[in-house]
Design a protein around this motif. Sequence first.
Motif, PDB file in Angstrom:
ATOM      1  N   LEU A 102      -3.224  28.835  -9.215  1.00 51.15           N
ATOM      2  CA  LEU A 102      -3.565  29.279  -7.865  1.00 51.15           C
ATOM      3  C   LEU A 102      -3.144  28.203  -6.891  1.00 51.15           C
ATOM      4  CD1 LEU A 102      -4.976  31.249  -5.906  1.00 51.15           C
ATOM      5  CD2 LEU A 102      -7.108  29.996  -6.343  1.00 51.15           C
ATOM      6  N   TYR A 103      -2.227  28.543  -5.977  1.00 55.05           N
ATOM      7  CA  TYR A 103      -1.730  27.626  -4.950  1.00 55.05           C
ATOM      8  C   TYR A 103      -2.531  27.864  -3.673  1.00 55.05           C
ATOM      9  CZ  TYR A 103       1.990  26.760  -8.249  1.00 55.05           C
ATOM     10  OH  TYR A 103       2.678  26.404  -9.382  1.00 55.05           O
ATOM     11  N   ILE A 104      -3.058  26.781  -3.088  1.00 58.70           N
ATOM     12  CA  ILE A 104      -4.007  26.904  -1.986  1.00 58.70           C
ATOM     13  C   ILE A 104      -3.472  26.172  -0.762  1.00 58.70           C
ATOM     14  CG2 ILE A 104      -6.373  26.512  -1.234  1.00 58.70           C
ATOM     15  CD1 ILE A 104      -7.205  26.533  -4.170  1.00 58.70           C
ATOM     16  N   ASN A 105      -3.130  26.927   0.274  1.00 60.42           N
ATOM     17  CA  ASN A 105      -2.736  26.325   1.554  1.00 60.42           C
ATOM     18  C   ASN A 105      -3.949  25.677   2.215  1.00 60.42           C
ATOM     19  OD1 ASN A 105       0.025  27.063   1.520  1.00 60.42           O
ATOM     20  ND2 ASN A 105      -0.469  29.127   2.235  1.00 60.42           N
ATOM     21  N   ALA A 106      -3.685  24.695   3.076  1.00 56.29           N
ATOM     22  CA  ALA A 106      -4.778  23.931   3.710  1.00 56.29           C
ATOM     23  C   ALA A 106      -5.735  23.436   2.634  1.00 56.29           C
ATOM     24  CB  ALA A 106      -5.506  24.778   4.752  1.00 56.29           C
TER      25      ALA A 106
END
Length: 361
Positions: A182-186
Motif C-alpha cells: 500500500l503506497y500512501i501519499n502525504a
Amino acid sequence: PMAGTIAGFDDFLIQAETSKPDQRQELANRYLGSLAQVPIVGGQEAVFLYRGAAQSVQILGDMNNWDIDLAEPMVRLESSDLWYWRSNFEEDARLDYRIVVNGQGAALDPLNRATVPGAQGPNSELRMPAYQTPPELVPANQQIPSGNITSHTLDSQHLGQTRTFQIYEPPGQIIGQQLPSLYINAGSDYLNLIDTPAILDRLIAQRQIPPLLAIFITPINASQDYSLNEAYAAFLAEELAPAVQEMFGASQDPAATGILGNSLGGLAALHAAATYPDVFGLVATQSGRFGQDNVALIERILRLRPSPAGADAPRVHLVAGSYETAVKGDSGRENILESNREMAGALELGGFDAVFDERPE
C-alpha cells in the motif's frame, strides 16, 4: 431530568432566566460543576458551553468548514459569564471544533476533555450519541506484535530529486511470500496525525487484512506533486514500486498493490491508478480534493472503462464527510462532498468497481 441531558439543560435555562439577575452566576457555577461531559448531547441535538468574561464567543469547526466568517456565535446568559450554543447534527456525527473568544485565535474548548489530532494541532471533539469509533482505531486490549518501520531514499529520474519514504514491514518472519503493498501519499500525515502502523498491526493481528507492506511517501511540494503531475505518477509507478518490489519482495500483481491519499493526495492516488492501472489495482481516497481537476481526471478514468470481466481497471473506494462543503485550500474553498459525489457517479457510469462512503463528519 439529569443535568447532563438536553432536558436538564433546558430546565437549568428556564430556572436561570426566571431567577433574579444576582443569582444567575451562582446557578451557572453550580450547573457547570454538576456536568460530567461537555458538549451535552442527546438525540440529534448538541449544546456547547463556555465560561468566561468576553465580548463575543464563537464555535469554529467542521460544522462551518473552519470559516471564521461563518463561525457560530454563542449566546451569553445575562448577568453571568456562561455562554451557550445549541444545534442539530446527525445522531452518529463526529466533528472537530475550537472556541474563538473576542475574535482572537481559536483555542481548545476548556470544558471538553475530548481532543483529536489536527493539521494545526489538537482540536476539541464532538461525538454525537450514536457515533461509534471505527474498530481499527480502538487500541488492542492485549499486547500484539508490532511491525517495523525503516526509512529510505530513492533518486528519481522523473522528478530530478531524491525522495524519502518510510516502509512498514509486518510483524513476524514471512519467508517466500510476495506481500501486498500500500503506497500512501502525504505519508508523514499518516504517521504523525494518526498512528497508521498501529492500525495495521491490529488489523493484521485480527486477521482482517493479510500481512502487507505500507510505503509512506514524504512530499516535498504537495501542491505540485499531487495536482495531476505526470512526473510524480511516473515516479510512483516506474521507480518507487519496482524498487520496493525488488528490495522487499512485494507482489507485482496490481490486485495486490494499492495506493491511498487524503485531500490532494487522494487526487494524486486516483490519478496514478488511472494512469498506471497495470501497477495500482486498488485505490482509496479520503476527502479527495477532485474539484480543481475533476473534468480532466474523469475523462482519463473513463478511457479506462473496464471490460465486461472488470479485470483491467482499478477498484476504487472514496470517502468524504457530509460537512466538507467549503473546505479551504491553496486554490480557494472547494465543495469536497459534491466533487466526490460527481467522481463516484462518473466511476459508476463507467462500470467501475467503486464504492463511495459518505460520513457525517
